[in-house]
Design a protein around this motif. Structure first.
Motif, short mmCIF file in Angstrom:
data_model
loop_
_atom_site.label_atom_id
_atom_site.label_comp_id
_atom_site.label_asym_id
_atom_site.label_seq_id
_atom_site.Cartn_x
_atom_site.Cartn_y
_atom_site.Cartn_z
N MET A 128 -18.96 40.17 -0.89
CA MET A 128 -18.18 38.95 -0.66
C MET A 128 -19.06 37.72 -0.68
SD MET A 128 -15.28 40.15 -0.49
CE MET A 128 -16.13 41.64 0.02
N PRO B 61 -12.52 59.37 -10.33
CA PRO B 61 -11.78 60.06 -9.26
C PRO B 61 -12.70 60.87 -8.35
CG PRO B 61 -10.50 60.17 -11.26
CD PRO B 61 -11.79 59.48 -11.62
N THR B 62 -12.50 60.72 -7.07
CA THR B 62 -13.34 61.34 -6.04
C THR B 62 -12.56 61.26 -4.74
OG1 THR B 62 -15.36 61.06 -4.76
CG2 THR B 62 -14.44 59.07 -5.71
N ILE B 63 -12.97 62.05 -3.74
CA ILE B 63 -12.35 61.79 -2.44
C ILE B 63 -13.36 61.12 -1.53
CG2 ILE B 63 -10.64 63.63 -2.58
CD1 ILE B 63 -12.42 65.15 -0.53
N VAL C 225 -14.81 57.95 -1.14
CA VAL C 225 -14.80 56.54 -1.51
C VAL C 225 -15.15 55.67 -0.32
CG1 VAL C 225 -13.24 56.50 -3.47
CG2 VAL C 225 -12.30 56.66 -1.17
N THR C 226 -15.73 54.51 -0.61
CA THR C 226 -16.02 53.56 0.45
C THR C 226 -15.14 52.33 0.23
OG1 THR C 226 -17.81 52.66 -0.88
CG2 THR C 226 -18.40 54.34 0.72
N PRO C 227 -14.88 51.58 1.31
CA PRO C 227 -13.99 50.43 1.17
C PRO C 227 -14.45 49.52 0.02
CG PRO C 227 -14.41 50.82 3.47
CD PRO C 227 -15.29 51.77 2.71
N GLY C 228 -13.50 49.06 -0.77
CA GLY C 228 -13.81 48.21 -1.91
C GLY C 228 -13.86 48.97 -3.21
N GLN C 229 -14.11 50.27 -3.12
CA GLN C 229 -14.10 51.08 -4.34
C GLN C 229 -12.67 51.46 -4.70
OE1 GLN C 229 -16.69 54.41 -3.46
NE2 GLN C 229 -18.42 53.36 -4.43
N ILE C 230 -12.35 51.36 -5.96
CA ILE C 230 -11.01 51.72 -6.42
C ILE C 230 -11.13 52.87 -7.41
CG2 ILE C 230 -9.01 50.91 -7.74
CD1 ILE C 230 -9.46 48.15 -6.56
N ILE C 231 -10.35 53.92 -7.14
CA ILE C 231 -10.38 55.08 -8.02
C ILE C 231 -9.74 54.71 -9.35
CG2 ILE C 231 -9.47 57.41 -8.39
CD1 ILE C 231 -9.67 57.79 -5.33
N PHE D 198 -7.72 55.58 -12.06
CA PHE D 198 -6.78 56.60 -12.52
C PHE D 198 -5.84 56.08 -13.60
CE2 PHE D 198 -4.90 54.77 -8.66
CZ PHE D 198 -3.64 54.43 -9.10
N TYR E 128 -2.58 46.49 -11.60
CA TYR E 128 -1.67 47.20 -10.70
C TYR E 128 -0.96 48.30 -11.47
CZ TYR E 128 -2.20 44.11 -6.67
OH TYR E 128 -2.68 43.45 -5.58
N TYR F 116 -8.33 51.45 2.09
CA TYR F 116 -8.83 50.39 2.97
C TYR F 116 -7.83 49.24 2.85
CZ TYR F 116 -10.27 48.61 -1.57
OH TYR F 116 -10.25 48.19 -2.86
N PRO G 23 -11.94 44.50 -0.17
CA PRO G 23 -11.58 44.85 1.21
C PRO G 23 -11.49 43.58 2.04
CG PRO G 23 -13.69 45.87 0.55
CD PRO G 23 -13.31 44.90 -0.52
#
Lengths: 645, 645
Positions: A1, A190-192, A194-200, A202, A298, B60, B100
């Protein structure tokens, strides 16, 4: 940020969608490349030119029956009273179905009509007419006949006709290569983990699937960072090896939305922004004569714009028309507001209630993939419309077969995880039937039954005065309706708190005393009514509760807020706390019942629902969820017996 | 054709189709094997169990806009007259869509509503409400939520939801293995080098295509000779490695139909023979608990029975319902006769004529693959029906999209190879439109226009008296109808004879003098009328012509009969002779014109037909066909001008 320099020199247009499409297609006279495939491998491919048979079928005069080949002339005059005898090798030959007719013969008599006399002799009692029971050469296909036109999607039966006509390989249109470039520094595969801010990422998989189904050949380029240099290189790389190039996302007008600038720099932009909701921020252009399309990020916007612009491009390339979805006239179960000047695309659930198809809008948020997964149909509100009133008739495109929609059980009202289990068990017994649920809260569910918008409503409404659940509400609001209230589950409501209950919450007073942040449910939800009654019992006001104004729509969303740490506590059911591995402090046992019209109750769907509800399989699954009791499940409540008053 | 011992100890039953299917399915509780696939590879597969999310989406709290994150409390009171200043790092942070929300903030203000003051300061003129423009955790999917039920066919959008929900691999039902055993000593692999008696094995390819489309995994065993030992070995080999085994053909009750005996010997036969036309000789049974199905050999019978019995078995295995085709109410253009006691399956062409959907039955011969290729729909005549009158309304299943059917140009009357070319060129200009032609002969075409069954009729009707083509017939039969006669082609009719014209035919008298075999056209065909007038001119009678009674339905079929050697000569057009590499002796030039209702003539379809007819592209193709002149093509004939009388 870190602080960024925000530059916004361009603005999105509001080009009508059809106009944008027409303009896009007009720019491309795509080079329709042809490839030859073995006929047996050509299923689903599009013929590049008309195909003519090079062999007749049958290619010889063939017997159509098991029997004997004869000369019709030799059989004239045969009669029951005057049978004719024939001699094998002289006046007849045995033939089976498919055998060639021996030279000199011109008719076949079915074996059932032949009396065998032994020693190579038979007799017949009816004359044959010339060419009877013979499949003449070319009965099916004549050499030189057109088997298939160009632009025809080859079906299995077409493969049969081609092979029968001696066509062993066919010219088909090459599948157009569609490159998919996902852009965004925040994207991860794709993963499970993830950290905040990361977008999978898909969207690329979804695009690839549709492109495949539409007859294209998707090529996934791999994630490219939000760096104009890297994106430029990817575009140039793809346009030289692809027939269509997709960028996703970066198609809007934000500080890191490079798509429109790069296409303009490398080629030409035809359209930036179409007059639709969702889907507006789309870029249509070309680079080196290859269409390059920027799709919004989106999911719902992305898939709709893909269908609007990429499917027609693929069909254009293949030389086939864009398939249309079946349509249905439905009655709107709820009011629907639309903005003037843009087409609105509204996903809907549809069910057959009280003799008509009733459609209820799903969330219109463009980020909610599940709204497309769950949708039965799509309503396109034209730009000049301000929307529709409840009860108005509109025409929708169907995503699912009408038979399935016709059998759906519409469920409204309070959310509970057990409803999904019920639906699964129903589908196990009847593939075509399942529960379509919308989480509207108990009061909204009750009113949906009153208005004939739904089959079943799940309700848990505590009447403060009597301390009784549900019955007083039905008596008050539905006294003139022929409804049935069926006992469903006794379930525990309680405080959903982080693991270990760090704030040691055991009562509503604790929330106030410890100045904790609460996450609330929407107005009309049974859980909110319960919370309000807890406040009243403790002489507390809504102003005492931090976060009272934050409303979410399901037990799982309450649990998610606690899990995420943006709320310290919420009120909800045990199974939701358990699903997110949170702790649960019981507050009250409540009656969660199912309200339905008598018509539905007595219908096939209603009776199946009842049967599943009382089944052993459901009880076992409910036990696994935890927090429920199944006493009296399936019993019809006597709504108007005297002792209730 | 050696003599065979014909043994017929068994007879086919007449079991109702639905009863046979129910009985078949009741025998199998198929072991639904499960396999785990990466989600990205699971498109089109069927979920084996309900799938629950294991990750929330978003996972998040994410900004839904480009803008600044704020604390709503800090913005209260902001107003146009009283802007509020915010300081970066203290009371706001910049966020882009998807970022986030920084800790401590609870709302987002769109960048468009933010006025930048420089030096890390901004001002706003409107307060934010808590949680505005924030996508809370789980807005789309909450961890623990059911994403898909079991028995769901995975679509691209479902893959998206699965990946978003952290589901990287999914349990799907294994595709059932369906073995295909083609049996028959006469069968050969597809080739164009066939000798009489050899039948190209193409049913197996068609089966494989449908099985693939229905979700099964086809396995082609290879051709097995009509030898009980070899077939027995193939069955035993397949039942141990397959979920379903198909035998084709040998399912009837002929001397070499071993299927039913072998299944009975190795396992159990449930049904032999269903009450349908076509499709009756089917065998349903099992061997070692694997369904074994014997399908009839005729292509149409084979594909219909495959759909009736094998598709439900595959769907049963997968746990999905059998998809249904859309239905349409149509008006029968012709009378249709059906047998009591059996279901009749009639393929139809359908067109939209004079405001209604008109359906005309195609040939009902079970050997005609092209009748399925060309069919727009299928009519099922129930066993208790004797058929329908012309003009009766019936409901049909559609094979093609309604939009395509609606735009089809129905063509009736005399056959000509140029019609296929016209259709191709029309389809080139409008993907959805083509000519659906049925070769009924000129008189039948004329009457079809009168009865409103068709859009266009091709006619070449010689009026012996006036020596004039077509006009006198239209005047005589359609004098009260508003029709348009359009000049089409001048074409040569002539004797179609073997290469080199071995019998030196130059007139109809030659045929009689040399006692040659003639192949005739059906009653009402323009070519037959021409031949009859040649006979009359030469004072000959039909009894003078050998083969006069053998009628075929098209120029190509005439040519095929000559090519095959079962006729010495026929009357027909040059292009048919050329297509089969035969010789042609010109007899007459005739006017082959197009008759249509004025309504169709003026419609979009009619005008497109006209435009294509006079196009350069069509003229070039016509020249390549040979035997035509295109003088006056497209001109409307003045039907009632005085000088014609």
């Amino acid at each position: 940020m870190t602080r960024k320099k925000i530059e916004r020199t361009i603005y999105l247009e509001d080009v009508p969608r059809q106009q944008a499409l027409k303009q896009l297609l007009s720019h491309f006279r795509m080079p329709r490349e042809v490839e030859w495939l073995p006929t047996v491998k050509a299923l689903g491919r599009v013929t590049a030119e008309p195909i003519y048979a090079c062999l007749s079928m049958p290619h010889y005069h063939a017997s159509a029956m098991d029997g004997i080949a004869v000369r019709a002339e030799d059989t004239y005059g045969a009669h029951e009273q005057r049978p004719k005898q024939l001699v094998e090798g002289e006046t007849f030959e045995y033939v089976d179905t498919g055998d060639p007719i021996p030279a000199g013969y011109n008719a076949v008599i079915m074996i059932e009509h032949v009396q065998e006399l032994g020693e190579g002799k038979v007799q017949i009692i009816e004359p044959a007419t010339p060419w009877q029971h013979i499949r003449p050469v070319g009965e099916d296909v004549v050499s030189g006949e057109m088997l298939l036109p160009q632009g025809h999607v080859i079906r299995p039966v077409d493969q049969g006709a081609l092979l029968a006509g001696g066509i062993l390989s066919v010219p088909v249109v090459k599948k157009p290569v569609v490159s998919i470039i996902p852009t965004g520094s925040e994207l991860v595969q794709p993963t499970i983990d993830v950290t905040p801010g990361q977008i999978i990422e898909f969207n690329g998989t979804v695009f690839a699937g549709y492109i495949e189904q539409w007859g294209g050949s998707p090529r996934y380029y791999g994630i490219v960072k939000d760096d104009p240099e890297e994106i430029r290189a990817a575009i140039l790389d793809c346009v030289r090896t692809s027939d269509i190039v997709l960028l996703n996302a970066g198609s809007s007008a934000g500080s890191e939305d490079f798509t429109v600038h790069l296409i303009a720099e490398l080629g030409e932009v035809f359209t930036h922004g179409v007059a639709t909701r969702p889907g507006k921020p789309v870029v249509l252009g070309k680079v080196e004569d290859t269409p390059v399309i920027g799709l919004p990020g989106y999911p719902v916007s992305a898939y709709l714009t893909l269908e609007w612009f990429v499917q027609p491009l693929i069909c254009h390339y293949l030389g086939v028309s864009v398939p249309k979805r079946p349509k249905l006239e439905v009655t709107l179960g709820r009011r629907l507001v639309s903005t003037m000047g843009s087409e609105d695309f509204v996903r809907l659930n549809i069910g057959y209630v009280n003799g008509k198809y009733v459609a209820n809008p799903l969330t219109r948020a463009a980020g909610v993939t599940m709204s497309l997964v769950k949708a039965d149909g799509l309503l396109i509100v034209p730009p000049e419309s301000l929307g529709y009133e409840q009860g108005e008739k509109v025409t929708v495109e169907l995503y699912k077969p009408l038979e399935t929609i016709r059998k759906s059980i519409l469920f409204s009202g309070s959310h509970d995880l057990s409803i999904d289990l019920l639906s699964s068990l129903i589908k196990e017994r009847d593939q075509d039937r399942q529960i379509i649920s919308s989480h509207t809260g108990s009061m909204a569910g009750l009113m949906a039954i009153k208005k004939g918008e739904t089959h079943v409503a799940g309700i848990h409404l505590l009447d403060e005065e009597s301390g009784m659940y549900n019955i007083p509400f039905v008596q008050r609001y539905l006294k003139d309706e022929d409804v049935v209230l069926v006992r469903f589950l006794q379930r525990e409501q309680g405080w959903i708190v982080p693991k270990g209950n760090p704030h040691q919450i055991s009562s509503v007073q604790d929330i106030v005393d410890k100045n904790l942040i609460y996450v609330n449910r929407q107005r009309g939800a049974g859980t909110r009514i319960l919370f309000d009654s807890l406040l009243a019992q403790n002489d507390l006001s809504v102003n005492d509760i931090r976060g009272y104004e934050r409303e979410v729509y399901s037990h799982l969303n309450v649990a998610a807020a606690v899990k995420e740490g943006t709320a310290d506590v919420g009120l909800g059911i045990y199974s939701a706390a358990k699903a997110l591995d949170l702790d649960f402090v019981p507050v009250a046992d409540e009656s969660y019942d199912l309200l339905m019209s008598r018509e539905f109750y007595e219908s096939e769907g209603g009776q199946l629902l009842l049967a599943v509800m009382v089944s052993e399989a459901f009880k076992i699954q409910i036990e696994q969820l935890g927090g429920y009791k199944v006493k009296d499940i399936g019993q019809v409540v006597d709504l108007f017996s005297a002792d209730l008053f």
